[in-house]
Design an enzyme around this catalytic site. Structure first.
Site, PDB file in Angstrom:
ATOM      1  N   HIS A 154       0.834  -1.205   0.000  1.00 41.88           N
ATOM      2  CA  HIS A 154       0.000   0.000   0.000  1.00 41.88           C
ATOM      3  C   HIS A 154       0.867   1.253   0.000  1.00 41.88           C
ATOM      4  CE1 HIS A 154       0.513   0.812   4.415  1.00 41.88           C
ATOM      5  NE2 HIS A 154       0.565  -0.493   4.496  1.00 41.88           N
ATOM      6  N   ASP A 211      -0.695   4.298   0.900  1.00 40.76           N
ATOM      7  CA  ASP A 211      -1.258   5.240   1.865  1.00 40.76           C
ATOM      8  C   ASP A 211      -0.571   5.093   3.215  1.00 40.76           C
ATOM      9  OD1 ASP A 211      -2.548   2.689   2.047  1.00 40.76           O
ATOM     10  OD2 ASP A 211      -4.126   3.573   3.271  1.00 40.76           O
ATOM     11  N   ASP A 267       6.265   1.466   7.051  1.00 40.48           N
ATOM     12  CA  ASP A 267       4.916   0.954   6.794  1.00 40.48           C
ATOM     13  C   ASP A 267       4.230   1.781   5.715  1.00 40.48           C
ATOM     14  OD1 ASP A 267       2.556  -0.441   7.020  1.00 40.48           O
ATOM     15  OD2 ASP A 267       1.916   0.548   8.865  1.00 40.48           O
ATOM     16  N   GLU A 274      -5.261   0.894   2.627  1.00 33.19           N
ATOM     17  CA  GLU A 274      -4.977  -0.146   3.611  1.00 33.19           C
ATOM     18  C   GLU A 274      -5.094   0.394   5.027  1.00 33.19           C
ATOM     19  OE1 GLU A 274      -2.691  -2.927   6.226  1.00 33.19           O
ATOM     20  OE2 GLU A 274      -2.428  -0.784   5.921  1.00 33.19           O
ATOM     21  N   GLU A 275      -4.676   1.648   5.213  1.00 29.77           N
ATOM     22  CA  GLU A 275      -4.699   2.245   6.546  1.00 29.77           C
ATOM     23  C   GLU A 275      -6.063   2.800   6.921  1.00 29.77           C
ATOM     24  OE1 GLU A 275      -2.400   1.726   8.428  1.00 29.77           O
ATOM     25  OE2 GLU A 275      -0.441   1.764   7.454  1.00 29.77           O
ATOM     26  N   GLU A 283       4.343  -6.054   4.538  1.00 31.51           N
ATOM     27  CA  GLU A 283       4.118  -5.489   5.870  1.00 31.51           C
ATOM     28  C   GLU A 283       5.369  -5.620   6.735  1.00 31.51           C
ATOM     29  OE1 GLU A 283       1.681  -3.818   7.328  1.00 31.51           O
ATOM     30  OE2 GLU A 283       0.479  -3.790   5.497  1.00 31.51           O
ATOM     31  N   HIS A 309       3.618   3.847  12.649  1.00 32.16           N
ATOM     32  CA  HIS A 309       2.532   4.687  13.161  1.00 32.16           C
ATOM     33  C   HIS A 309       2.998   5.609  14.282  1.00 32.16           C
ATOM     34  CE1 HIS A 309      -1.053   2.138  11.486  1.00 32.16           C
ATOM     35  NE2 HIS A 309       0.016   2.059  10.699  1.00 32.16           N
TER      36      HIS A 309
END
Length: 387
Positions: free
Chosen positions: A70, A72, A103, A137-138, A166, A353
Site C-alpha cells: 500500500h 497510503d 509501513d 490499507e490504513e 508489511e 505509526h
C-alpha cells in the site's frame, strides 16, 4: 554513493499520501515497472486508487506471484513533534526518517528494485509476476485490496503466491515473517433498559445492573486453546458507555463494543452463536450488530512459499526467519481466501505509526536483496512444476 532502493523510497515518502490519497505514488511505481513489460491497470474505486500490473501475463498456465502493498500512510500528528519533517525523507545516522518509511513505502521500493534486477538477469521467468498496490490499507479498506480481489475474481484471474510487504521483523531484519493472521470481528451491542430517577429504581430498569453478570461471563469465556500456529482466541471490551452525565438518572441503555481476535479453531458462526446464546440466557433485551474485518488465514509449509521465503532470508542474511501469526490484520486477509499462499515479510515494525518513524538504510538494501532472492527461488519452483 546513491542506492536505487533508497532513492525510490525517499521519492515515495516525500509524497504526503495520507489515506486514501495516493499523491501520485502509484504512477511513480507504474513508470518504473511498465518498461519491464508489465501491463498496467489503474483501478479507481470510489476515492481509492489501486494499481494492478502483470508481467508475462500471456502465459496464463504459469503460476502468478504478486507483490502486494500500500502507498497510503496514517496521519503524522503534530509535525513539530517530529525530529525531522515527516515527509522530508531525511537520512540521519544511517536511518531513513519519514511517515511510511517502515509501513510500507520502504517495502514497495524494495519490490521495484528487486524486480528490476531480477528481470534484467531473467527476462523470461517461468512464472508471472504481478503487483497489487492500494491507497486504502490504513483506512476503511473497503475499496482497496478487497475490491481489487473482487475485480480479479470477475476477470477470472487467480493469484497463486503472494508476498505482502508489511513490517514483519521484530528485533532485526528477517527475524520473523508472517505465515498467517488471526481473524478480527467486532460486536456493537446495546443493552436496553428503562430510564428513571435513581430514587425510584422500581420505576426503572437499569441496563448496567442487568448487563454486569453477562459481561463478567462474556470476558471469562475460553474460546479455544489455540493450536501449533496460533495463540488462543481472545475477547477484549474496547468501549462501554451509559448514562446522561447526571448522577440522579438511571440510564436507559448501555452500549458495549467488544472485539475478538480469533484463530482457525474458532469460526465466525461459533462466536456469534455463543454470544447471542449468552445474551438470551441472561434475559437481556438487546440490539447487536457485527462487523467482520477478516477471517484467520494460514499458509502451511506444504506449498512453495514458506520454504522459498526461508531460503531467501537465510541466503541473504545467513540466519533463518521464525514463522509467526502475531499482530493485527493486514490486506493478506483479502487475498488468502482466494486460495493464494500468502506470506508477509518486511522491515522492523518498532516505529510504525509513531512519531519519527524510520527504517535502517542498510535494512532496506538487504530487504531488496531478499525479495530478489525470493524471485529466484520461485522461478526455480515454477520451472520444476513445469517439468
Amino acid at each position: 554513493m546513491t542506492d536505487a532502493t533508497i532513492d525510490l523510497a525517499r521519492d515515495l515518502i516525500r509524497r504526503p499520501s495520507v489515506t486514501p490519497d495516493d499523491q501520485g505514488c502509484q504512477a511513480l511505481i507504474a513508470g518504473r515497472i511498465a518498461p519491464l513489460g508489465f501491463a498496467i491497470e489503474s483501478l479507481r474505486f470510489e476515492e481509492v486508487d489501486n494499481l494492478w500490473a502483470v508481467q508475462g501475463g500471456r502465459n496464463t498456465a504459469a503460476p502468478l506471484f504478486v507483490f502486494a502493498g500500500h502507498t497510503d500512510v496514517v496521519p503524522t500528528g503534530e509535525a513539530a513533534r517530529w525530529t525531522y519533517p515527516p515527509f522530508g525523507a531525511e537520512i540521519h545516522g544511517g536511518r531513513l526518517y519519514g511517515r511510511g518509511a517502515a509501513d510500507m513505502k520502504g517495502s514497495v521500493a524494495a519490490f521495484v528494485t528487486a524486480t528490476e534486477r531480477f528481470l534484467a538477469r531473467q527476462p523470461d521467468p517461468a512464472f508471472r509476476l504481478g503487483y497489487l498496490i492500494t491507497s486504502d490499507e490504513e483506512g476503511p479498506a473497503q475499496h482497496g485490496t478487497k475490491r481489487v480481489v473482487q475485480w480479479l475474481r470477475e476477470k477470472g484471474i487467480s493469484i497463486d503466491w503472494c508476498l505482502v510487504g508489511e513490517p514483519s521483523s521484530r528485533n532485526r531484519l528477517g527475524d520473523e515473517f508472517k505465515i498467517g493472521r488471526r481473524g478480527s470481528i467486532t460486536g456493537n451491542l446495546v443493552i436496553e433498559g428503562r430510564q428513571g430517577h435513581v430514587a425510584y429504581p422500581h420505576l426503572a430498569d437499569n441496563p448496567v445492573h442487568r448487563a454486569a453478570p453477562f459481561l463478567a461471563e462474556l470476558v471469562g469465556i475460553e474460546w479455544d486453546q489455540g493450536n501449533a500456529h496460533f495463540p488462543p482466541s481472545t475477547l477484549q471490551i474496547a468501549n462501554i458507555q451509559a448514562g446522561t452525565g447526571a448522577n440522579n438518572v438511571i440510564p436507559g441503555e448501555l452500549s458495549v463494543q467488544f472485539n475478538l481476535r480469533f484463530n482457525t479453531e474458532t469460526s465466525v458462526e461459533d462466536i456469534k452463536s455463543r454470544v447471542e446464546e449468552l445474551l438470551k440466557r441472561h434475559g437481556l433485551s438487546y440490539q447487536l450488530d457485527w462487523h467482520l474485518s477478516g477471517v484467520p488465514f494460514l499458509t502451511r509449509d506444504d506449498g512453495p512459499m514458506v520454504g522459498a521465503v526461508e531460503r531467501a532470508v537465510e541466503g541473504v542474511l545467513g540466519s533463518a526467519p521464525t514463522p509467526s501469526t502475531a499482530g493485527g490484520t493486514s490486506d493478506g486477509r483479502f487475498i488468502a481466501p482466494t486460495g493464494a499462499q500468502v506470506i508477509e515479510l518486511g522491515p522492523l515494525n518498532a516505529t510504525i505509526h509513531q512519531i519519527d518513524e524510520h527504517v535502517a538504510v542498510e535494512d532496506l538494501k538487504m530487504l531488496s536483496a531478499i525479495y530478489e532472492r525470493l524471485l529466484d527461488e520461485l522461478d526455480a519452483e515454477a520451472r520444476r512444476l513445469r517439468g
